[in-house]
Structure formats: structure tokens, C-alpha cells
Design an enzyme around this catalytic site. Structure first.
Site, PDB file in Angstrom:
ATOM      1  CE  LYS A  70      -9.052 -30.148   5.543  1.00 30.56           C
ATOM      2  NZ  LYS A  70      -7.846 -29.739   6.309  1.00 30.56           N
ATOM      3  NE  ARG A 113      -7.493 -26.768   8.743  1.00 31.73           N
ATOM      4  CZ  ARG A 113      -7.865 -27.821   9.450  1.00 31.73           C
ATOM      5  NH1 ARG A 113      -7.286 -28.127  10.607  1.00 31.73           N
ATOM      6  NH2 ARG A 113      -8.827 -28.610   8.994  1.00 31.73           N
ATOM      7  N   GLY A 248      -4.098 -32.538  17.831  1.00 38.79           N
ATOM      8  CA  GLY A 248      -4.045 -33.866  17.214  1.00 38.79           C
ATOM      9  C   GLY A 248      -5.383 -34.565  17.101  1.00 38.79           C
ATOM     10  CB  ALA A 249      -8.066 -35.180  19.565  1.00 35.22           C
ATOM     11  CG  ASP A 250      -8.300 -35.541  13.330  1.00 37.09           C
ATOM     12  OD1 ASP A 250      -8.151 -36.636  13.929  1.00 37.09           O
ATOM     13  OD2 ASP A 250      -7.775 -35.305  12.236  1.00 37.09           O
ATOM     14  CE  LYS A 254      -6.590 -39.559  15.045  1.00 41.13           C
ATOM     15  NZ  LYS A 254      -6.093 -38.625  14.028  1.00 41.13           N
ATOM     16  CB  SER A 321      -7.106 -26.540  17.530  1.00 39.52           C
ATOM     17  OG  SER A 321      -7.064 -26.632  16.123  1.00 39.52           O
TER      18      SER A 321
END
Lengths: 350, 350
Positions: A70, A113, A248-250, A254, A321
Site C-alpha cells: 500500500k 481496517r 493514530g501514531a504511524d 507521533k 496499532s
């Protein structure tokens, strides 16, 4: 010639429903745990600091005979050009031949997802009797987080929404959320028992708050779904037994919750490497609050029953996540199967 | 909605010709040298050792307002399933918005841009008066290497082809090569002067050899285009003034020429990081024969005139072309421009 399917966001929406996404995302986590799936290294590039970036997440689901990637970009100034800030493309290929199977718009897949991930965190780690859900953030991800959590938990009686930068947005979110949830329940109308059950689950109060401390003190489950770079929830406010799903943190830097929470919580992640590099776990890891070994396990191990989630009703649990390619790929593969049956999307070929 | 174009191999063939590809690949090298283009880290995954692998190469051409990736897989057993072993997909996006611009079959793009790279190596590094071209390998890449070199060099009078594992294949290659080259010259029929010039350039002898040592001793330009993991050309055979374009090595362990050649040659690469990790330069680098600093420069610097190619007629020069995403992206972008004009391919949208 290899025919493959190209699907835009409307095509994707037609075949995707949250209940099934929760189940296939669990399957992706389980395949990873059973070493029937692997992640490739993530590629990240910042076009302009704080203004535009992109990442490429890729991996292989041996168990599902697919691999792929992706690519997601974020261009902060897009909305002023009447374009969405976030645009994603998911490319799925057959891992027995390398032939492309589909190219899909990534936005709806990501929202679904990621919602499923938050809900799965609650399902396996929160106290079963949890009643109060606090959502931090009132953006695009919000409705998906709420729906997945209400599908996964039987006893939620109250939802509070907090937006750190705009209480108007939190209010507007609460005003429209029931209609959004109703829309997302459309696919279940044919299954009257499930539909009625979900109607009763969403028939609860949704209220915005300005007092995040009090909302935290009262919450059983807290979902953080923001692009924040500083903690919005302090350790002192959190009562024993609280579960966090942090979605949220990716990317590096973050952060949504007080890193000191990691010293008292049972911490679970989707992928250890991504969590310590770009997830909510990154900052506490950098500060030495926790080590890799302090992470109890990846979530797949809990789903499989190999690792206990919470041990007592007083445990604070965190599910970090970060969002892994396997979620996108398995969801995309599910979409393609449905689309092949129904003839949705454009068939192209190489 | 973002419309974008999906193009298969036949579509790509319709709009691509070697003369233009040489020119745009040079442009990509130059943009990289001027820091108007950058490569992202390469992702490599082996599904099964020696049987199936894939890589994702990605990058950003600021100068052309595009970014994107090429995913290429190799499944060695595909031909027995009537599928090509190598399948590639190129995804091009707008680097001002993140919107997708096209998804293109990668095979023809790879053959053309790799041919162009070999030719560009000769153009900037070989002796102008070079007459004898030796091609090591007689596979898919061969005709593209020969055409690009004949386009780039005025004085080639003789081409010798060597296949280390099958002299039959080298013979068959030489029997069919003129027809293949004629086909690839079709796009120039309208430009009668250029077409006639190229007809005379390809009107030379093409002969297979079993004696690679003698062929090396006589060669002015040697192009290596094989999947070899061991050297096929020894240092002792190489005469002063020889130029090498090495295009075969693109993953760890691949090697086509004696690593000792690197201790006496002027070495140029397309990308230093890729060259020492996966290119022909990898083995001599690992063995300590050369350091990063011994690499004279990336090829873009020579094209720009910032670095001298060869200093004397006696220099041995090596161009290690590992194949970079910028070549694919700039070629794909060129194809999309032509296809938009001519309405070739399938228009899909996200």
C-alpha cells in the site's frame, strides 16, 4: 495477459462491511503470529517537513497466497485544491506467480481496517463489562473506531468524544455520528437479528467534552485516533482497568498518550518493529521507559490464545496499532473476491 | 475522482522507442546528480531461495513532479506454467498532490531503460573510435543493449555474443538479432535520415563465440547482461582502453566480471548505495578491493560534464548500472504523456 481489477473508492465501499473486516483483520494478525505472513521493511519519505509525505508498506500473506503493497501519501494542502489530503493505492499480487490481481483505492480500506484494529484491541484486551468509551479525535477515523468497538463490545452505554483543537468539531461529530453509523449498518439489513442488535448498541448517548481529564477518569476504553505529536492523556488521570487502543501514531514523533503509561500498562502491538519505530510505543521506547522485551506480545498471539491479554480487572492495557500492510492486503483480497463474484470495478490487464 | 491510465505491455510498446528512452534516462541521471531526484530505500524479499523473489524500487523526481515505484517479481518456475518469469508493475503518482497518474506493465520499460543504461555507459565512457562490441549473455536484455550501444557509438564494426551456458542460444541470438533490431527501428521510418543511418549501423557482422577469452582480448566495449553469480571475464584478458557496461547484477551475490578489474579501472555507477549493496560493485566492495571513495562518480556527473569519464585511451572504465527507480519513473511518465495524447490504454479512476 494477466487480467486484474482496478477498483475505486465507491467500488470498494460496495463490498466492504465492518463485521467482515474485523474478522479478516483478525485472520491477518493470526497468520502473522503463525509465521504464515511477513512484513517487508517500510519505506517513508517526507516531501516537505510537516506538509507532505508518503509511505510504502508491503508484505506477504503466505497463508492467503498474496503479496503486495500500500502506498499512502499525505499532502496537507490538498483540501485547498479540492483534493483529499490522504490518497492511497493498494496493489495485490499472486504470491505463487507474481501476477497482479488488483489495484484498489486505499482510503476506504485504510479507514475500515484501522477501525477494525481499534475494535479488536478492545475485544481482546478491554474488560468485558466496559461501559464508557472515550474517543480522542473526531476526524475521518472516528466513526469506524466507534462502530468496530460497538460491534466488539456488548455493554457500551456511553460514548464521549474529545477534540483537542476544536470542540466545535467534536460537537459536529456527535451530532452526525448516529446517521453515519446507520449508513455503515446498511449491509446488515438483510440479517435482521444482527441489524436489530446493532441498532440497539448504537442507540446510546454520544457527547462531546472539553474536559478530557474527567472523561479519562470515567472511561473504560479509550481510543486515540489523532495525528498528535504530544500526549493528550496523562497517566494520573487513568483509572485501573482502562484499555487503550492507540491507532493514530504511524510515523516517528507521533504520540497520543503519556509515555509514562507504558511503565504501568500491559502493552500489545500489531508489529514489534513498526511499533518501536513509528508507533505509540516509539517515544517510551526511545526514552527507555520500556524495552522490546517489555512488550507482552503482538496481538495475534492473544487472538490465538497463546498469550493472556489482561490478567486482572485492574490492569491497564494498551494496544498500539501502527497499521500493517497485512491488514490492507487481506482486506484488498477479500474485496477482490467479492468484486470478482459481482463484477464490480474495471478489468484491465498487463 | 482521479482518472489515471492503466497500460499493458502492448500499449507500452506502441509509444516507446530507444532513442527517446536514452535521452530521458540521461535526464533522470542528471536530475539525480542535481539533487532534483532521490531514491527511496529498496525493498527485497525472497519467497524461496533461488526460486522466487521480488523487489520494490521507489523514488521521487522533483524535477518532473512525479514519484512512485516499480515492483518486479521473478518466479523461476513460471515458464512451465506458460507465464513469464519476470512480471513488473510501475505505479506513477503526482508529487504535488499524491494523485495516481498511471499503472504500467513494467517488463518493456525495464528492457528499454536497461538497454539505454548500457548504451549511455558506452556513450560517456568508451573510446569514441571503439569498433568491437562484445555482449556477454544472449537473453531478453541483449537486443536492447545492442541497439542502444549502436545508437550511442558511431564506429562499431563487429558484434560478438557469448553465452556461458549455451552456445546454441548465442548462435540463435545472432541469427535473429538483425530482424529484432529492424523491428525496433520501425518508429524511425518516418525520419528517413536517422533510419538510414541506423540501418547502416546495424548492417555489421554478429557472431557467437565459444572463446570468451579471445573475444575479450579483442573487445573495445563489453556489455554484461546475465544473471551470473560468478565472474565470466578475467582481468588478465582485458586490454587497456576497454569499457564495461555491467547491467546484470541487481541483487546480493550477483557478479559478472573479475572483481580484480575494479582495482585498475575507473568505476562509475548509477547510484552508489545500490551499487555497493546489490550491483557489480558489491563483491569488490565486500572484498575491500575498492571503497566508496574509489568510485569516481555517479554517471549523472559525467553526463553533466562535472566529472571526466576516461582520462586516457588506455583507461579501463566500468559503468555499474544497477537499475534505479528513477529510470523507470521517468520512462513511465514519458509513456503516459504519449498515451494521453494518443488515447492508448485503459482509463480507470480512484
Amino acid at each position: 495477459m494477466f487480467p486484474f481489477r482496478v477498483m475505486n473508492q465507491e467500488d470498494v465501499k460496495q463490498v466492504l462491511d465492518m463485521k467482515n473486516v474485523i474478522s479478516i483483520v483478525e485472520e491477518a494478525y493470526v497468520l502473522k503470529e503463525k509465521k504464515e505472513a511477513s512484513l517487508f521493511p517500510m519505506v517513508f519519505h517526507e516531501f516537505e517537513r510537516g506538509k507532505a509525505d508518503m509511505d510504502i508498506k508491503s508484505g506477504h500473506l503466505t497463508g492467503a497466497n498474496i503479496f503486495g503493497l500500500k502506498l499512502v501519501s499525505w499532502f496537507g494542502e490538498n483540501p485547498s485544491k479540492n483534493l483529499p489530503a490522504i490518497i492511497g493505492s493498494v496493489l495485490v499480487l499472486d504470491s505463487r506467480t507474481g501476477a497482479p490481481l488488483g489495484l484498489l483505492s486505499g482510503e476506504q480500506i485504510t479507514l475500515m481496517r484501522t477501525g477494525a484494529a481499534g475494535g479488536i484491541g478492545a475485544k481482546y484486551l478491554a474488560r468485558r463489562e466496559s461501559e464508557n468509551l472515550l474517543l480522542i479525535g473526531s476526524g475521518h477515523l472516528g466513526p469506524y473506531q466507534i462502530l468496530a468497538t460497538l460491534m466488539s463490545m456488548e455493554n457500551i452505554k456511553n460514548v464521549v468524544v474529545y477534540n483537542a483543537t476544536s470542540s466545535e468539531k467534536a460537537n459536529a461529530f456527535c451530532e452526525s455520528i448516529k446517521d453515519r453509523l446507520l449508513e455503515m449498518l446498511e449491509p446488515y439489513k438483510k440479517d435482521s437479528e444482527y441489524y436489530q442488535m446493532m441498532l440497539s448498541r448504537i442507540n446510546i448517548p454520544f457527547n462531546a467534552t472539553d474536559n478530557v481529564q474527567r472523561a479519562t477518569e470515567e472511561a473504560d476504553i479509550i481510543i486515540t485516533a489523532t495525528p498528535s505529536h504530544k500526549p493528550l492523556i496523562m497517566k494520573e488521570w487513568v483509572k485501573p482497568g482502562t484499555h487503550f487502543s492507540c491507532v493514530g501514531a504511524d510515523m516517528e514523533g507521533k504520540q497520543e498518550i503519556d509515555y509514562n503509561l507504558f511503565s504501568v500498562a500491559r502493552v500489545f502491538v500489531d508489529d514489534v518493529t513498526q511499533a518501536i519505530n513509528v508507533g505509540e510505543t516509539e517515544v517510551p521506547f526511545q526514552k527507555g521507559i520500556i524495552t522490546k522485551e517489555d512488550i507482552i506480545s503482538e496481538i495475534g498471539s492473544v487472538i490465538l490464545g497463546n498469550t493472556s491479554g489482561r490478567l486482572t480487572d485492574k490492569d491497564i492495557t494498551i494496544y498500539d496499532s501502527t497499521g500493517i500492510a497485512l491488514q490492507d492486503l487481506i482486506t484488498a483480497n477479500y474485496i477482490l473476491e467479492k468484486a470478482n463474484e459481482k463484477g464490480i470495478g474495471v478489468v484491465a490487464s498487463f
